[in-house]
Design a protein around this motif. Sequence first.
Motif, short mmCIF file in Angstrom:
data_model
loop_
_atom_site.label_atom_id
_atom_site.label_comp_id
_atom_site.label_asym_id
_atom_site.label_seq_id
_atom_site.Cartn_x
_atom_site.Cartn_y
_atom_site.Cartn_z
N ALA A 1 0.83 -1.20 0.00
CA ALA A 1 0.00 0.00 0.00
C ALA A 1 0.87 1.25 0.00
N CYS A 2 0.49 2.21 -0.85
CA CYS A 2 1.22 3.47 -0.97
C CYS A 2 0.60 4.49 -0.03
N GLY A 3 1.42 5.11 0.80
CA GLY A 3 0.93 6.12 1.72
C GLY A 3 0.54 7.41 1.02
N VAL B 1 -4.48 10.01 -4.39
CA VAL B 1 -3.46 9.97 -3.34
C VAL B 1 -3.94 9.31 -2.05
N GLY B 2 -5.25 9.20 -1.88
CA GLY B 2 -5.76 8.73 -0.60
C GLY B 2 -6.41 7.37 -0.60
N THR B 3 -6.44 6.69 -1.77
CA THR B 3 -7.02 5.35 -1.83
C THR B 3 -6.10 4.44 -2.62
N LEU C 1 -11.01 1.37 -2.47
CA LEU C 1 -10.53 0.75 -1.24
C LEU C 1 -9.45 1.61 -0.61
N VAL C 2 -9.47 1.66 0.71
CA VAL C 2 -8.38 2.25 1.48
C VAL C 2 -7.82 1.13 2.35
#
Length: 583
Positions: free
Chosen positions: A327-329, A368-370, A459-460
């Motif tokens: 997962a990328c932050g 950037v957030g998922t 998805l997160v």
Amino acid sequence: MAGTTTRPRYPDWPGEYADRYRAEGLWRDETLCDVLSARAAEHGDRLALVAGETRLSYGDLAARVDRLAAGLQRTGIRRGDHVVVQLPNGAEFVETFFALLRLGAIAVLALPAHRRTEIAQFCAHTDAVAYIVADKHLGFDYRGLAAEISADLPRLRHVIVAGEPGRVGESHGFQRLDALYPPVDAGTAADALPSPPAASDVALLQLSGGSTGVPKLIPRRHEDYLCAIRESLDACPLDARSVFLGALPVAHNFPFVSPGILGAFHAGATVVLAHVPSPDVVFALIEAERVTITSAVPPLALTWLAAAASTDRDLSSLEVLQIGGAACGTELARRVGPELGATVQQVFGMAEGLINYTRLDDPQDVLVGTQGRPCSAADEIRIVDDAGSPVPQGSPGQLLTRGPYTVRGYFEPVRGDGGAADPSVPGSGSPADPNLTSFTDDGFYRTGDLAVLRPDGNLVVVGRAKEQINRGGEKISPDEVEGRLLAHPGIHDAAVVAVPDDALGERTCAFVIPRHGAPEPSQEDGTPPLAPRDVTRYLRRDGLAAYKIPDLVEIVDEFPVIGVGKISRAQLRRALAESRAAG
């Protein structure tokens, strides 16, 4: 495993699902071999592959594949045979993979970083008849490893070396890969080859991406793997004008098929391979070959971003940087556009199947957030609690998935007497059998990831079910703390792990790599910018809950990694334990 008579087993989809996927056009009567043949017929002169000094058109690549397939057939490799392939990025890997496909042999794709433990198990569990290796790569001599392995496994009849067999190879009868190609004037190599494989045949055994133990083997059929490729291409900007750079080891599922080099070949694009993913090599290739898209794991992406600030290479052709493998932050994703000039595309998936992508036209908060949404409308998603019940919308839970390219089980190695080789391997029937623990009765794969499903379908990923830290009953997601740490201007990368504690059960330790050349935050007491107490003070000021503040902070120069670049948390924990014991 000489004398084995029971064929290994490849779990398959139930008939009603297979029929549905074919009726819906998700599975087609097409093989991976057909893809290369079709591109050669349509665009024979188009540049297909660049690897070092090698430049091959689609026509040239297809012809070399047929010649190598004929040579491998002469050695005795046949349809259904398992062949362990451990080659670094290069033309040899591409040609070997497609040549084995053409024969109907099954490639077991090992990574260059694997050593005796993994390779011996791959060979033994699959009854491999051949092992194809480089002579040397990054200072490691694979010929010595091959000699050790082949001495213990009588069924391993052939060791084939890309490069020089050397003294060890000569004494053990190793063959040269380049000697297997028949002369160009020896007739049409394809005429002597067997009938092509069927779309329903197993094409390869991929490796699970787990961070502990020897990877499990994942049977991928032509039809399901091509489904993943086609669905991925609908979500990714790859077409005939694209130039895809394979910088990660391309045997890994992410740069191989997400959409990776196989997706690029399917689209008729050009594939460029880097022998190592260092910024100097990668940036030079981007400039020279006008690369438009490449992929990286988060630690590698951070390294590229740090180097981009001072490079004099022209990176303007790069349109998309895919970040996946883990997962990328949010902080990392946010930096890609301003610092590299490319659009970030988050890729979150697994070798077992499900692949999620952010789309390039997504809003910034999604980019950037998922971790994106499934690439196929036929992908099924469940978010459940520990008891397997659905969680409320927007709540975190365990991610389960089922679909046309998510497998229904792992490859099952079996002894000749019909008993499973080991209680912890697939097919053993024991409580530890991954085919019982990793798949539900109705065919959903338990990914091991903790995720939130947003109303928009994205998805997160908030962590791994097994990586949650239980600090005195308080559950802590390492990903959350790491994301906060990466927002610190002086931190290049961070990893948070659990350490045993007599009172709380577990405490947290943050390993931190400083960002070289970063602006130093002001310090009233004169302490260094990345002293441990500066890190914890920063997190408190940032509003992180007190119980989530790391109990220990270790400043390090680098992280140990496994496979394709994932941080080895187990090695970090061991290093910390050894340090505390010595201190």
